[in-house]
Scaffold this motif. Sequence first.
Motif, PDB file in Angstrom:
ATOM      1  N   TYR B  72     -15.730   2.251  33.763  1.00  0.00           N
ATOM      2  CA  TYR B  72     -15.333   1.833  32.433  1.00  0.00           C
ATOM      3  C   TYR B  72     -14.700   0.458  32.420  1.00  0.00           C
ATOM      4  O   TYR B  72     -14.990  -0.361  31.559  1.00  0.00           O
ATOM      5  CB  TYR B  72     -14.376   2.867  31.838  1.00  0.00           C
ATOM      6  N   LYS B  73     -13.828   0.199  33.400  1.00  0.00           N
ATOM      7  CA  LYS B  73     -13.126  -1.081  33.380  1.00  0.00           C
ATOM      8  C   LYS B  73     -14.116  -2.228  33.479  1.00  0.00           C
ATOM      9  O   LYS B  73     -14.044  -3.212  32.727  1.00  0.00           O
ATOM     10  CB  LYS B  73     -12.130  -1.135  34.530  1.00  0.00           C
ATOM     11  N   LEU B  76     -16.188  -2.555  30.255  1.00  0.00           N
ATOM     12  CA  LEU B  76     -15.410  -3.066  29.130  1.00  0.00           C
ATOM     13  C   LEU B  76     -15.171  -4.558  29.272  1.00  0.00           C
ATOM     14  O   LEU B  76     -15.300  -5.315  28.296  1.00  0.00           O
ATOM     15  CB  LEU B  76     -14.081  -2.316  29.034  1.00  0.00           C
ATOM     16  N   ARG B  77     -14.827  -4.989  30.506  1.00  0.00           N
ATOM     17  CA  ARG B  77     -14.603  -6.426  30.713  1.00  0.00           C
ATOM     18  C   ARG B  77     -15.884  -7.219  30.489  1.00  0.00           C
ATOM     19  O   ARG B  77     -15.875  -8.289  29.868  1.00  0.00           O
ATOM     20  CB  ARG B  77     -14.063  -6.681  32.108  1.00  0.00           C
ATOM     21  N   ASN B  80     -16.555  -7.558  26.866  1.00  0.00           N
ATOM     22  CA  ASN B  80     -15.642  -8.522  26.260  1.00  0.00           C
ATOM     23  C   ASN B  80     -16.135  -9.940  26.470  1.00  0.00           C
ATOM     24  O   ASN B  80     -16.162 -10.764  25.550  1.00  0.00           O
ATOM     25  CB  ASN B  80     -14.251  -8.356  26.883  1.00  0.00           C
ATOM     26  N   LEU B  83     -19.044 -10.643  24.327  1.00  0.00           N
ATOM     27  CA  LEU B  83     -18.614 -10.853  22.957  1.00  0.00           C
ATOM     28  C   LEU B  83     -18.152 -12.278  22.734  1.00  0.00           C
ATOM     29  O   LEU B  83     -18.544 -12.949  21.758  1.00  0.00           O
ATOM     30  CB  LEU B  83     -17.490  -9.870  22.625  1.00  0.00           C
ATOM     31  N   GLN B  84     -17.322 -12.773  23.654  1.00  0.00           N
ATOM     32  CA  GLN B  84     -16.821 -14.139  23.509  1.00  0.00           C
ATOM     33  C   GLN B  84     -17.969 -15.142  23.515  1.00  0.00           C
ATOM     34  O   GLN B  84     -18.015 -16.065  22.689  1.00  0.00           O
ATOM     35  CB  GLN B  84     -15.852 -14.462  24.648  1.00  0.00           C
ATOM     36  N   PHE B 112     -20.063  -4.872  19.356  1.00  0.00           N
ATOM     37  CA  PHE B 112     -18.893  -4.118  18.870  1.00  0.00           C
ATOM     38  C   PHE B 112     -19.171  -2.626  18.878  1.00  0.00           C
ATOM     39  O   PHE B 112     -18.310  -1.813  19.249  1.00  0.00           O
ATOM     40  CB  PHE B 112     -18.526  -4.578  17.450  1.00  0.00           C
ATOM     41  N   LEU B 115     -18.860  -1.377  22.343  1.00  0.00           N
ATOM     42  CA  LEU B 115     -17.454  -1.329  22.770  1.00  0.00           C
ATOM     43  C   LEU B 115     -16.773  -0.074  22.244  1.00  0.00           C
ATOM     44  O   LEU B 115     -16.102   0.655  22.983  1.00  0.00           O
ATOM     45  CB  LEU B 115     -16.706  -2.560  22.234  1.00  0.00           C
ATOM     46  N   HIS B 116     -16.953   0.181  20.933  1.00  0.00           N
ATOM     47  CA  HIS B 116     -16.294   1.347  20.354  1.00  0.00           C
ATOM     48  C   HIS B 116     -16.824   2.637  20.946  1.00  0.00           C
ATOM     49  O   HIS B 116     -16.055   3.586  21.166  1.00  0.00           O
ATOM     50  CB  HIS B 116     -16.436   1.339  18.836  1.00  0.00           C
ATOM     51  N   LEU B 119     -15.179   3.212  24.257  1.00  0.00           N
ATOM     52  CA  LEU B 119     -13.796   3.663  24.105  1.00  0.00           C
ATOM     53  C   LEU B 119     -13.751   5.117  23.660  1.00  0.00           C
ATOM     54  O   LEU B 119     -12.909   5.898  24.122  1.00  0.00           O
ATOM     55  CB  LEU B 119     -13.079   2.766  23.088  1.00  0.00           C
ATOM     56  N   ASN B 120     -14.681   5.500  22.765  1.00  0.00           N
ATOM     57  CA  ASN B 120     -14.680   6.893  22.326  1.00  0.00           C
ATOM     58  C   ASN B 120     -15.028   7.845  23.453  1.00  0.00           C
ATOM     59  O   ASN B 120     -14.503   8.963  23.519  1.00  0.00           O
ATOM     60  CB  ASN B 120     -15.684   7.072  21.182  1.00  0.00           C
ATOM     61  N   LEU B 122     -14.103   7.645  26.351  1.00  0.00           N
ATOM     62  CA  LEU B 122     -12.965   7.809  27.257  1.00  0.00           C
ATOM     63  C   LEU B 122     -12.031   8.923  26.810  1.00  0.00           C
ATOM     64  O   LEU B 122     -11.157   9.361  27.562  1.00  0.00           O
ATOM     65  CB  LEU B 122     -12.160   6.507  27.315  1.00  0.00           C
TER      66      LEU B 122
END
Lengths: 135, 170
Positions: B72-73, B76-77, B80, B83-84, B112, B115-116, B119-120, B122
């Motif tokens: 996950y880490k 997620l990174r 991110n 996204l940027q 997005f 990403l959500h 997170l869900n 998790l």
Amino acid sequence: MDIISQMQEQVNSIALIALNTFGTLQRDAPPVRLSPNYPEPPANPTETINTTEQPKEMSAALVQAAKKFDALVAALPLNGGEEAQVKRIAELQAENEVVGLELQKELEAAELELKQVQELFSQASGKCLNLKKPD
Amino acid sequence: MSATSSSYPPPPPYYRLYKDYHEDPNSAPEPPPPIQGSYPLFGATYTTDVVLPSLEDQGVRQLYPKGPNIDYKKELRALNRELQLHILELADVLVERPSQYARRVEEISLIFKNLHHLLNSLRPHQARATLIHILERQIQRRKHAVEDIKRRREEAQKLLKESLQLLDGH
């Protein structure tokens, strides 16, 4: 707030910052020369001061928000996988059973002793009342 | 038929079955059993199976790799950073070719959604961790209670012995 909710909030705020950034820049951008036939549009001095500072501040905010999200990701306590967690839950349940049984035994023994002491006390106090001679 | 589709339908006629409930509670029918599986409600279908629907079920492309164990880490990174970069790309497109913003905006919204969804997914892990924490606390409290009871029983025994000696000494 727990960390996953914080991360969800952070994702939403990154979206909000990006939205505000593009909206503000589009709204406040000075007019642009479209074709060589038209004259150069007049530049407004008060607006140009804002339009050079705003992108810097807003992009700094965006980068800050992204860094905060990375920090939250690093802080995730994601040690065991699913099986490790399930195994630990089974262990804890077994231990909970054992400790529960022990607690119940102690409780029963203590209740028995309490009844005995109460019985003794009532006997002793009864004999005490009988021994006391009425004046 | 018209009773179910009129704007103010009358209440269902089942109340007649409970006429003799005061005299004989068994004459009325049992309450209906809990629903299992999926059920329709005001035209929409809901399910009793509480599982997070995968991204494909919602018609969204999944950007992070599938598989049994997701890091996950790392994902997620990576999302991110993506996204940027996409936000930067959007800013660039708006300067150079403003009419082509739609595709960039779509890609950003895709990121997005991913990403959500990550997170869900998790949340079950968090639920199990909370359960572990609760069980540990309960075991600790029970152990303390056992110690407490043992100590007080010993104190009570000591008091009784003392009082017995006091009485016998008289």
